[in-house]
Each structure stands twice: as C-alpha cells, then as structure tokens.
Scaffold this active site. Structure first.
Site, mmCIF file in Angstrom:
data_model
loop_
_atom_site.group_PDB
_atom_site.id
_atom_site.type_symbol
_atom_site.label_atom_id
_atom_site.label_comp_id
_atom_site.label_asym_id
_atom_site.label_seq_id
_atom_site.Cartn_x
_atom_site.Cartn_y
_atom_site.Cartn_z
ATOM 1 N N LYS A 1 28.175 -18.001 -17.109
ATOM 2 C CA LYS A 1 28.492 -17.154 -15.947
ATOM 3 C C LYS A 1 28.029 -17.897 -14.701
ATOM 4 O O LYS A 1 26.855 -18.240 -14.567
ATOM 5 C CB LYS A 1 27.776 -15.802 -16.051
ATOM 6 C CG LYS A 1 27.971 -14.934 -14.806
ATOM 7 C CD LYS A 1 27.418 -13.528 -15.010
ATOM 8 C CE LYS A 1 27.451 -12.723 -13.704
ATOM 9 N NZ LYS A 1 27.012 -11.336 -13.894
ATOM 10 N N LYS B 1 23.544 -17.979 -17.444
ATOM 11 C CA LYS B 1 23.986 -17.658 -16.073
ATOM 12 C C LYS B 1 23.171 -18.483 -15.081
ATOM 13 O O LYS B 1 21.956 -18.658 -15.255
ATOM 14 C CB LYS B 1 23.791 -16.150 -15.862
ATOM 15 C CG LYS B 1 23.993 -15.650 -14.446
ATOM 16 C CD LYS B 1 23.898 -14.124 -14.412
ATOM 17 C CE LYS B 1 23.799 -13.589 -13.000
ATOM 18 N NZ LYS B 1 23.705 -12.127 -12.948
ATOM 19 N N ASP C 1 21.487 -8.615 -17.884
ATOM 20 C CA ASP C 1 21.267 -9.965 -17.348
ATOM 21 C C ASP C 1 19.761 -10.174 -17.168
ATOM 22 O O ASP C 1 19.160 -9.721 -16.182
ATOM 23 C CB ASP C 1 22.007 -10.142 -16.013
ATOM 24 C CG ASP C 1 23.519 -10.198 -16.190
ATOM 25 O OD1 ASP C 1 24.020 -9.694 -17.222
ATOM 26 O OD2 ASP C 1 24.208 -10.717 -15.295
HETATM 27 O O1 LIG Z 1 24.729 -12.261 -10.055
HETATM 28 C C1 LIG Z 1 24.388 -11.945 -8.977
HETATM 29 C C2 LIG Z 1 24.135 -12.647 -7.715
HETATM 30 O O2 LIG Z 1 23.494 -11.771 -6.828
HETATM 31 C C3 LIG Z 1 25.334 -13.202 -7.068
HETATM 32 O O3 LIG Z 1 24.934 -14.002 -6.018
HETATM 33 P P1 LIG Z 1 25.578 -13.935 -4.582
HETATM 34 O O4 LIG Z 1 24.992 -12.751 -3.903
HETATM 35 O O5 LIG Z 1 25.178 -15.234 -3.969
HETATM 36 O O6 LIG Z 1 27.061 -13.797 -4.731
#
Ligand SMILES: O=C[C@H](O)COP(=O)(O)O
Length: 247
Positions: free
Chosen positions: A207, A173, A99
């Site tokens: 994503k 994403k 990513d």
């Molecule tokens: O993709 C990864 C992110 O850290 C997800 O965000 P979050 O911590 O707000 O769920």
C-alpha cells in the site's frame, strides 16, 4: 483501469487538527465519510474512535464502503498488549482493515524479537477475525537498508506462519503521512521507496501512502504494482486533479 478501486480515502490530518473542538472534529470526519460514500471509494481510513460512527453511517446509506483504522498511530511504540487491545476494540466496532504502525524505532535499535512478535501476534489476531492487516513501516524514518530489511522481515514472518491464501490480506504500507523529516522531504510513497518495498515484500501486497497528491502520481504507483493507495486527497485524485501537499 479504475482508479477508484485503488483508493483508500484517508483524512487523518483533518480529523486530527488539535485546534478543533471535539464537536467540529466529529463533523469533519462525518463529512469525509459521507464524501467517501458518495464518491464510492474502496475504504475510509479513520481513527479508531470514529469506527462506530462510520459503521452507522455506512449501514444507513446501504453503502459497500469499507472501514479501515490505524492501530498505535502514529508512532507504533506501544506494547504488544496495547496494540492487541486497541485492535480488538476496532474489530468489535466493525473495522474491516487494521493498519498497524510497526515499532520501527525498536527495529532500528535492533530489538528484532520484539518486532517479530508484535507482527506475528497482531497479524494473527487480524487474520483470525478475517480482517485485512497492514504494517506501516514509516519509510522516512528508515534508510534504504532498513526499508529492505523490514520488508523482508515482515514477508518472512507471514510466509513462515500463515497460509498462502492469507498473503493477499497482509500488506506492507509505506507511511503514516505524519512523519516529519527535518527538511520536509517527501516522506512516504516515493517511486524508489515503493520499488524497494515491492521487490522485497513480494508476495505480500504493497500500500502506497504518504504524500500521494496527484492523479499522475497515483497512476504511477498503480503501474509499479501497488494494490492500494492511501491518500487524504482521494477525491481530487479520482477526479484527475492535483491537490496541495498538506504537510
Ligand atoms: O494512510 C494514510 C496517510 O495519512 C496518507 O497520507 P497523506 O495524508 O500524505 O495522503
């Protein structure tokens, strides 16, 4: 629908707390990898320096859990050479998904050739190693026009340079989950943002990541058409619960 198939389990925040010592930090990451194995999530998303650890644990447990890692996280400002070097190490250590944080500041500043080149070169590296590649565009740092333009830019680079069979392996994403807005507004996977991304990045998959906190929100994203959800609250969501926003 099986919500588990959509969930990445991302625990970047817990593994990144600056007040934790290195040993405790590693233990937290170990716990979350173990949880992802037990819960049978699709993927555990961790920092690059924890990929080898995850690989070892997953192979010991004979689990199918995939390993994702973030490249040039969270600001995406490093040079192309640094991005490629970090990705190469992650590949060697056994990451399945890469990513990348897009250099969204450069994009906002009109340095389009720089952004195009990093997307092209990094995607080429990932796909030639049979990895899934995702481009984090950090929607909270962009206005609507920029979200649309960057989604279209990524789509066009992929369509013009790669085979149709590869499209499903290159995601756009929404968020790192780390971007701080001045007034603490939702900063990632909001419905209007995800709709804009879906409309403008298709045929590339989306994503939804950043701020997905409840089962209902996750289902809403899936119904919109996202192919993955990245959340640091995967366990609660998979169990039909809502958890607190961690920002
Ligand atoms: O993709 C990864 C992110 O850290 C997800 O965000 P979050 O911590 O707000 O769920």
């Amino acid at each position: 629908m099986n919500i588990r198939q959509y969930l990445d389990s991302t625990y970047l925040k817990t593994s990144d707390q600056a007040n934790l010592s290195e040993a405790e930090n590693t233990q937290i990451v170990k716990n979350t990898i173990e949880e992802a194995i037990i819960e049978r999530f699709k993927l555990i998303m961790i920092r690059p320096d924890k990929v080898s650890l995850a690989k070892e644990m997953i192979s010991k447990a004979q689990s199918n859990l995939l390993i994702g890692t973030v490249i040039d996280f969270p600001e995406g400002k490093s040079s192309l050479e640094e991005k490629l070097a970090e990705a190469n190490v992650a590949i060697q250590n056994g990451a399945d998904d890469l990513d990348f944080v897009c250099n969204y500041e450069a994009f906002k500043n009109g340095e389009i050739d720089l952004v195009k080149n990093e997307i092209l070169q990094c995607t080429r590296l990932g796909l030639s190693n049979k990895k899934v590649v995702k481009w984090i565009i950090e929607v909270a740092a962009l206005n609507d026009t920029e979200i649309i333009q960057l989604s279209v830019l990524i789509k066009n680079i992929i369509i013009q340079n790669f085979d149709e069979n590869d499209y499903s392996s290159v995601f756009v994403k929404s968020s790192t989950g780390f971007y701080k807005t001045e007034n603490n507004l939702p900063n990632g996977a909001t419905v209007p943002t995800i709709i804009m991304m879906l409309e403008n990045a298709s045929p590339l998959p989306i994503k939804a990541a950043g701020g997905v906190r409840s089962y209902d929100e996750a289902v809403e994203m899936i119904n919109l058409g996202v192919k993955r959800i990245g959340t640091s609250n995967a366990k609660a969501i998979a169990n039909g619960e809502t958890s607190q926003n961690q920002y």
